[in-house]
Design a protein around this motif. Sequence first.
Motif, short mmCIF file in Angstrom:
data_model
loop_
_atom_site.label_atom_id
_atom_site.label_comp_id
_atom_site.label_asym_id
_atom_site.label_seq_id
_atom_site.Cartn_x
_atom_site.Cartn_y
_atom_site.Cartn_z
N VAL A 10 0.93 -1.27 -0.24
CA VAL A 10 0.24 0.09 -0.22
C VAL A 10 0.70 1.26 0.31
O VAL A 10 0.88 2.51 -0.59
CB VAL A 10 -1.25 -0.18 1.10
N ALA A 11 2.21 1.08 0.95
CA ALA A 11 2.61 2.53 0.83
C ALA A 11 3.32 2.90 -0.46
O ALA A 11 3.81 3.84 -0.41
CB ALA A 11 3.45 2.49 2.34
N ALA A 12 4.07 1.67 -0.96
CA ALA A 12 4.54 1.71 -2.34
C ALA A 12 3.93 2.11 -3.68
O ALA A 12 5.08 2.82 -4.07
CB ALA A 12 5.74 -0.35 -2.47
N ARG A 13 2.29 1.55 -3.34
CA ARG A 13 1.38 2.26 -4.52
C ARG A 13 1.42 3.21 -4.51
O ARG A 13 1.17 4.37 -5.50
CB ARG A 13 0.95 1.72 -4.23
N THR A 14 0.75 3.97 -3.31
CA THR A 14 0.53 4.84 -2.18
C THR A 14 1.48 6.88 -2.59
O THR A 14 1.09 8.01 -2.41
CB THR A 14 -1.02 5.19 -1.80
N LYS A 15 2.59 6.36 -1.46
CA LYS A 15 3.17 7.75 -1.21
C LYS A 15 4.29 7.91 -2.44
O LYS A 15 5.26 8.63 -2.15
CB LYS A 15 4.13 6.64 0.20
N VAL A 16 4.26 7.08 -3.20
CA VAL A 16 4.98 7.12 -4.11
C VAL A 16 4.51 6.80 -5.56
O VAL A 16 4.02 5.78 -5.96
CB VAL A 16 6.39 6.99 -4.67
N ALA A 17 5.23 8.29 -6.70
CA ALA A 17 4.34 7.69 -8.20
C ALA A 17 5.10 5.86 -8.65
O ALA A 17 4.42 5.56 -8.94
CB ALA A 17 5.22 8.92 -9.08
N LYS A 18 6.03 5.75 -9.09
CA LYS A 18 7.11 4.90 -9.23
C LYS A 18 7.92 4.08 -8.06
O LYS A 18 9.08 4.81 -8.24
CB LYS A 18 6.98 4.78 -10.80
N SER A 19 7.26 3.32 -7.19
CA SER A 19 8.99 3.05 -6.21
C SER A 19 9.95 2.91 -7.10
O SER A 19 11.03 3.13 -5.95
CB SER A 19 8.43 2.16 -4.64
N SER A 20 10.32 1.84 -7.65
CA SER A 20 11.37 1.68 -8.44
C SER A 20 12.41 2.74 -9.23
O SER A 20 13.28 3.10 -9.28
CB SER A 20 10.42 0.83 -9.90
N ASP A 21 11.42 3.11 -9.85
CA ASP A 21 12.18 5.10 -10.56
C ASP A 21 12.81 5.48 -9.18
O ASP A 21 14.78 6.51 -9.07
CB ASP A 21 11.03 5.50 -11.16
N HIS A 22 12.06 5.91 -8.02
CA HIS A 22 12.93 6.51 -7.01
C HIS A 22 13.60 5.69 -6.31
O HIS A 22 14.83 6.40 -6.00
CB HIS A 22 11.47 7.00 -6.17
N LEU A 23 13.47 4.15 -6.39
CA LEU A 23 14.68 3.91 -5.35
C LEU A 23 15.94 3.97 -6.50
O LEU A 23 16.95 4.04 -6.06
CB LEU A 23 14.65 2.28 -4.88
N TYR A 24 15.68 4.07 -7.48
CA TYR A 24 16.58 4.07 -9.03
C TYR A 24 17.32 5.34 -8.65
O TYR A 24 19.69 5.28 -7.93
CB TYR A 24 16.14 3.91 -9.81
N ARG A 25 16.80 6.52 -8.54
CA ARG A 25 17.47 7.36 -8.21
C ARG A 25 18.43 7.87 -7.22
O ARG A 25 19.18 8.33 -6.74
CB ARG A 25 16.88 8.83 -8.11
N GLU A 26 17.91 7.39 -5.99
CA GLU A 26 18.11 7.41 -4.43
C GLU A 26 19.65 6.83 -4.36
O GLU A 26 20.66 6.59 -3.57
CB GLU A 26 17.23 6.66 -3.34
N ARG A 40 18.76 3.06 2.43
CA ARG A 40 17.69 2.60 3.38
C ARG A 40 17.11 3.69 4.08
O ARG A 40 16.12 3.24 4.13
CB ARG A 40 18.74 1.41 4.10
N GLY A 41 18.24 4.55 4.50
CA GLY A 41 17.74 5.98 5.58
C GLY A 41 16.04 6.30 4.43
O GLY A 41 15.38 7.06 4.43
N GLN A 42 16.77 6.64 3.18
CA GLN A 42 15.98 7.46 1.83
C GLN A 42 14.49 7.12 2.08
O GLN A 42 13.31 7.55 1.58
CB GLN A 42 16.42 8.04 0.90
N VAL A 43 14.32 5.61 1.78
CA VAL A 43 13.55 4.76 1.92
C VAL A 43 12.72 4.02 2.69
O VAL A 43 11.82 3.08 2.45
CB VAL A 43 13.40 4.03 0.29
N ALA A 44 13.09 4.52 3.87
CA ALA A 44 12.29 3.79 5.07
C ALA A 44 11.14 3.70 5.35
O ALA A 44 10.49 2.83 5.34
CB ALA A 44 12.88 4.66 6.24
N GLY A 45 10.65 5.14 4.55
CA GLY A 45 8.94 4.92 4.99
C GLY A 45 8.16 4.74 4.04
O GLY A 45 6.79 5.05 3.46
N LEU A 46 8.58 3.97 2.50
CA LEU A 46 7.80 3.51 1.44
C LEU A 46 7.34 2.33 1.16
O LEU A 46 7.35 2.42 0.36
CB LEU A 46 9.08 4.59 0.52
N GLY A 47 7.97 1.30 1.94
CA GLY A 47 6.79 0.27 2.26
C GLY A 47 8.06 -0.49 1.46
O GLY A 47 7.81 -1.30 0.97
#
Length: 373
Positions: free
Chosen positions: A220-236, A269-276
């Motif tokens: 739920v968090a991975a789908r609702t808190k960020v537009a696309k979690s895979s792209d966000h993780l790649y940038r981080e 790990r700290g940057q994506v902690a709350g994104l599921g």
Amino acid sequence: MFWTRRVVIGDGERGLVYRNRQFERVLAPGVHRMFDPLHRVEVRTYDISAPVYGGHDADALIARLGGQLDEVFVYADIGADEVGLVFRHGKLEDVLTPGARRLYWRGLVDVAVERVSLADGLAVRPDVLRRLRQLGLLSKVAVVVDVPAEAAGLVFIDGSLLETLGPGAYAFWNFQKNVVADVVDLRVQSVEVSGQELLTRDRVSLRVNLAASVRVTDPVAARTKVAKSSDHLYRELQYGLRKVVATRTLDELLGDKASLDADIFAYVRGQVAGLGVEVLGVGVKDVILPGEMKTILNEVVQAEKAAQANVIRRREEANATRSLLNTAKLIEDSPVLMRLKELEALEKVTEKIDTLTVFGGLDGVLKQLVTLK
């Protein structure tokens, strides 16, 4: 008679009588005679083995038959917030959309219509889902969600999360509301960050390839808190790699790769902690240097190895000299040891001489060749 018309209706048929293009009555199976001197009567015959009434005057029939409608037809009047399930001989055969009105002939085919209220929920019953899938109608009237093992399904109704689904097959009526389904993979996945051009703290340009293993822990968090979690993780991962490399010199990068991995892991790990999303591990795969820098490093390594070899050689020479000095001191303090060394020297000399002539016996040889104090 000349003014009488004969009409025959078979067992699998029904007839509708129209006089002056106005509905008059329904003809049951049998032989019928009608008085029609002016040819103003029209009889339309229908095959009721296909029970759906195909005429264009269904509304007129409903109005004219009134209380007799139920004797001739099964009348399906589906409400605006309902779905109609049409059963023939007890088997589901069709779906009527909200607001639909339809007539089915009674008699040859047993037709029943079940109304399903959309106000009670949009989920399609499992038995209805299976039957509609067999008929090939499911995708036309519902949104289908097939959730595999190690995955979770998210269903959104008009943009709001309805529920989270476990593994299985699901369907939701696609009427009146916008239904969107999303399947989130919960398995461990690999993310590759390749060919990153970076500068170290001592201004050395290099390329780095990074790999990370991640998994979704809260769909739920991975789908609702960020537009696309895979792209966000790649940038981080990119940002973390640049940040850590910029704080180290080339020697520090090449000499302590484990520390580099740990610092990138802690940052991401700290940057994506709350994104599921949970980062399980991060590792630098390759550090690629430009050609001229490789040549310089090879020369440095060769010089270091040559210096190390020289130091080792000098150390061994000093150890050998020290050993000789210790041996000389022992010989000086022990005449017997001196005598043994003389005999060893004599033995080595005789090994290299083919013929040895001795005068005065062995004692003469010993006394003349080797003199003891």
